[in-house]
Enzyme design. Structure first.
Site, PDB file in Angstrom:
ATOM      1  CB  CYS A 117      -0.960  -0.014   1.187  1.00 21.46           C
ATOM      2  SG  CYS A 117      -0.159  -0.107   2.801  1.00 21.46           S
ATOM      3  CG  HIS A 122      -4.164   0.291   4.898  1.00 21.68           C
ATOM      4  ND1 HIS A 122      -3.544  -0.442   3.918  1.00 21.68           N
ATOM      5  CD2 HIS A 122      -5.308   0.789   4.333  1.00 21.68           C
ATOM      6  CE1 HIS A 122      -4.278  -0.420   2.818  1.00 21.68           C
ATOM      7  NE2 HIS A 122      -5.352   0.322   3.043  1.00 21.68           N
TER       8      HIS A 122
END
Length: 616
Positions: free
Chosen positions: A265, A566
Site C-alpha cells: 500500500c 495502512h
C-alpha cells in the site's frame, strides 16, 4: 500611411480588429496552400462527425438533436465558435462580410508564421545554407511585443487582430481584456489560449487539422524529395459509413485502482500521486521516455511509462503493477521484500531512480530531467553572527520539505510557560494567517492553537539559536561565536511536496496522531528568501500576479500504528476528489480530504511559466 508594425506588415494583415489573418507574403510562405475558406465543408473526419446528417452509432436517437454540439476539447467558448462556424458553412446562418472572422484561418496563418520563423533561425546558423536562402531568411522581421518591443518575454499573438504581446509583462492579457478578444496563440509553442477560461486549450481537431498538418507541410518543404501534394479529399459514402460506425467516445480514463501485492500500500499511494501529477502525466503520456530505446536494466522510467499506459487504457478492473514491484526490488535493495515500508522513503528513492533513468540526467542543480523539472527547488540557509552581524549563506537542493510536528505534551508545556506572552497576542480566534517571524508574541499565540501547515512552515523558517561551539565566524578571527540559523526557500519547484513527520524514532518508536490543518490554496511567499527580506525591510512589494500560489492535488494518509498501519490517499482528477485504497476507488468530498490526518501533501503551482530552454 499604414499604422501597422513591421511584423504586422510582413504578415500582410489589415488594420481591422476583426479582419481575417492572411498568409505571410515572403519567400518562405508560398501561396500554393489551399484556403480553408474555399474547401468543401466535408473534407476531414471531424467534418463528417460534426455533420448533423450523419448519425453516429454511439449517440443514439435521443441525442440526434444535440449531435451538432459534439466537441473535441473542454473549452466551451471554442465549442460555441465551432458550432457557429458549422452553421455558416452549411448556409444556415448568413453574416456580414465584416464579421467573417475565422479562427481556423487565423490560427493556420500564425502557425505557418511561427514554423517559418523558427525554421529561419535554425537555417541562419546552418553553415550549409546558401547565401540566397540566408538573405531570404533575414527578411523575416523579428517578432516582438507591440507594446514594449521585447522579443524575449514569451510572445502571444491575438487571433482576432494583429496584436502581438508579451505574456510575462501582461501586455497580451491587457490587450485581450481591453478589446474583449478571446483567443491567442503562444508564438513559440503554437498552443491556443482562451482568455475567458484563463487556460490553454488542447483541441484534437485544431491539432490534427492545423498544427500537425502545417508541421508536416513545413517539414516536406525542407525535404524536397518527400514533398507531398495538396489534394482535396472527397470522402466516398463507404468512407463516411466507416467513420460513423467506428467512432467511439473514449471512456473516463485516469482512474484505476492498484492491487495490493502484499504490504505494498505504501507503493500504491505514491504511484497514484505520480499518476495524478499533471507534469508527470504530461511527460509520460506524450512519450517523452521511449522504453524501446532505453538500455537501462530495471528502469523505473520504463515502468512509469507502462503504468501510465495501463491506467489510461480504458480498462476498469484493478491493475497489479507486478513489473514495477520487481524493478523496484532490483533497483532499491533496501525496499525489497514484503515488509511494510515508509511511503516517504519510497517516494524519495523512486525519484532518485527515476532521475537515473532519464536521458540527459546530471548531478548539477540545473538538471533538466523530468524529476528535477517537477520537484526540485533550492533551500537557502543564512547563519548570522550575533557579535558582528556577518551573514553566511549556503544553498542546498531539495525535492521535498519535511516538517516537524508538536506533540500534545510539548504544546501544553509551551502554552503554560508563555501564558502571559500568549495573552498579549490578541484575539486567539483570528483565522487570518500572518507570518510571525518578527512577532514573538504572535508566534507563541499561534503555537497555542492547533497544528497547521502554516505553523509548521513558520517553525521551519523561524531563526534558531546555535550552540556556543557550533559556528566559527570568519570576520571575528575564526573564533566561535553565538549565531542564529534561518532556512528559507530560494527557488520554489512547480510541484511542492510536504512530509509531516508523524513518526518519532527515539528510545521507543511512536506516532504523532495530532490533526494537521492544511489549506486547499497555499501562498508560499512568506517562506521564500525574497519574502523574508521583504519582512525585514518592512516594505513589502505589491504584485498583482503572485507566482508563489499553490493548489492542493493529492494527500496521503496513514492509519494505524507505526508498525502495523495502512496507507490510503486522496487525489484530484478532472476537478473532482477521489479516494484511493489499493484497488478501491471511490468519490469523495473536499471536506473529507481536509479533515483527514495527512502524512504527505502535494501542491502544484497555480501558474506555470514555460522554460524555453527546456522545450526548444
Amino acid at each position: 500611411m499604414s499604422s501597422l508594425s513591421p511584423h504586422q506588415q510582413f504578415l500582410g494583415l489589415t488594420d481591422s480588429p476583426v479582419s481575417s489573418l492572411s498568409s505571410p507574403s515572403s519567400p518562405s510562405f508560398p501561396d500554393t496552400f489551399p484556403s480553408s475558406t474555399h474547401r468543401n465543408p466535408q473534407t476531414t473526419a471531424y467534418d463528417i462527425l460534426h455533420n448533423p446528417n450523419n448519425q453516429l452509432e454511439f449517440s443514439g436517437e435521443k441525442h440526434k438533436e444535440q449531435h451538432s454540439s459534439l466537441v473535441t476539447s473542454g473549452c466551451k467558448h471554442l465549442a460555441q465558435f465551432k458550432k457557429q462556424r458549422r452553421r455558416v458553412l452549411d448556409d444556415e446562418v448568413v453574416i456580414d462580410d465584416d464579421d467573417r472572422w475565422d479562427l481556423f484561418n487565423s490560427y493556420r496563418s500564425l502557425v505557418r508564421y511561427s514554423l517559418a520563423w523558427h525554421k529561419s533561425r535554425k537555417q541562419l546558423h546552418n553553415i550549409n545554407t546558401s547565401d540566397r536562402k540566408r538573405k531570404q531568411y533575414k527578411e523575416l522581421s523579428l517578432p516582438q511585443c507591440s507594446t514594449c518591443l521585447d522579443p524575449l518575454s514569451r510572445l502571444h499573438v491575438c487571433l482576432h487582430c494583429v496584436h502581438m504581446g508579451c505574456w510575462r509583462k501582461g501586455h497580451i492579457q491587457d490587450h485581450m481584456r481591453e478589446k474583449h478578444h478571446v483567443f491567442a496563440m503562444d508564438f513559440n509553442h503554437r498552443t491556443l489560449y482562451c482568455n475567458e477560461c484563463g487556460d490553454y486549450v488542447y483541441d484534437n481537431e485544431l491539432t490534427d487539422v492545423i498544427v500537425r498538418q502545417e508541421t508536416i507541410q513545413s517539414e516536406s518543404r525542407r525535404r524536397k524529395r518527400v514533398r507531398t501534394a495538396n489534394t482535396s479529399w472527397e470522402p466516398t459514402s463507404q468512407e463516411i459509413s466507416t467513420i460513423i460506425k467506428n467512432s467511439t467516445i473514449p471512456s473516463c480514463q485516469g482512474l484505476r485502482g492498484l492491487c495490493n501485492m502484499g504490504n505494498t500500500c505504501f507503493m500504491n499511494v505514491i504511484l497514484q500521486s505520480f499518476i495524478h501529477n499533471p507534469l508527470l502525466k504530461a511527460y509520460f503520456l506524450s512519450d517523452q521516455h521511449n522504453p524501446t530505446r532505453c538500455n537501462n536494466k530495471f528502469c523505473l522510467c520504463c515502468e512509469m511509462d507502462n503504468l501510465f499506459a495501463q491506467v489510461y487504457s480504458g480498462k476498469k478492473e484493478p491493475y497489479g503493477p507486478c513489473t514495477f514491484l520487481h524493478s523496484m526490488w532490483m533497483s532499491l535493495k533496501e525496499l525489497a521484500g514484503y515488509a511494510q515500508q515508509d511511503a516517504h522513503e519510497f517516494f524519495i528513492s523512486a525519484l532518485n531512480n527515476l532521475h537515473a533513468g532519464c536521458e540527459g540526467n546530471s548531478l548539477s542543480t540545473n538538471c533538466t530531467c523530468i524529476v528535477h523539472r517537477t520537484f526540485a527547488g533550492l533551500l537557502q540557509s543564512n547563519v548570522t553572527c550575533l557579535k558582528c552581524g556577518n551573514v553566511t549563506s549556503t544553498k542546498d537542493p531539495m525535492l521535498d520539505i519535511s516538517l516537524s510536528l508538536r506533540t500534545v505534551e510539548k504544546k501544553k508545556k509551551i502554552s503554560s510557560n508563555n501564558k502571559v506572552a500568549t495573552a498579549a497576542g490578541g484575539n486567539t480566534n483570528s483565522q487570518q494567517h500572518t507570518n510571525s517571524s518578527n512577532n514573538p508574541a504572535l508566534f507563541i499565540r499561534r503555537l497555542k492553537q492547533g497544528n497547521t501547515l502554516m505553523d509548521c512552515l513558520d517553525r521551519y523558517t523561524h531563526p534558531e539559536k546555535l550552540g556556543p561551539n557550533e559556528y566559527s565566524c570568519s570576520k571575528c578571527g575564526n573564533t566561535f561565536q553565538e549565531a542564529t540559523k534561518q532556512l528559507s526557500v530560494k527557488r520554489l519547484p512547480p510541484v511542492l511536496s510536504f512530509q509531516l513527520k508523524r513518526f518519532e524514532h527515539g528510545i521507543s518508536a511512536s506516532k504523532i496522531e495530532a490533526k494537521i490543518k492544511f489549506p486547499v490554496d497555499l501562498d508560499m511567499t512568506p517562506y521564500t528568501t525574497h519574502g523574508k527580506q521583504q519582512q525585514k525591510s518592512k516594505n513589502p512589494s505589491i504584485t498583482t500576479d503572485n507566482p508563489n500560489l499553490y493548489t492542493l492535488f493529492a494527500v496521503i494518509n496513514h492509519q494505524g500504528k507505526i508498525d502495523t498501519g495502512h496507507y490510503t490517499m486522496f487525489s484530484k482528477h478532472r476537478g473532482e476528489w477521489f479516494r484511493f485504497e489499493d484497488h478501491n476507488v471511490t468519490t469523495t468530498f473536499q471536506k473529507d480530504v481536509l479533515d483527514s490526518k495527512a502524512y504527505m501533501c502535494f501542491y502544484i503551482k497555480k501558474s506555470l511559466e514555460y522554460d524555453d530552454e527546456l522545450f526548444e
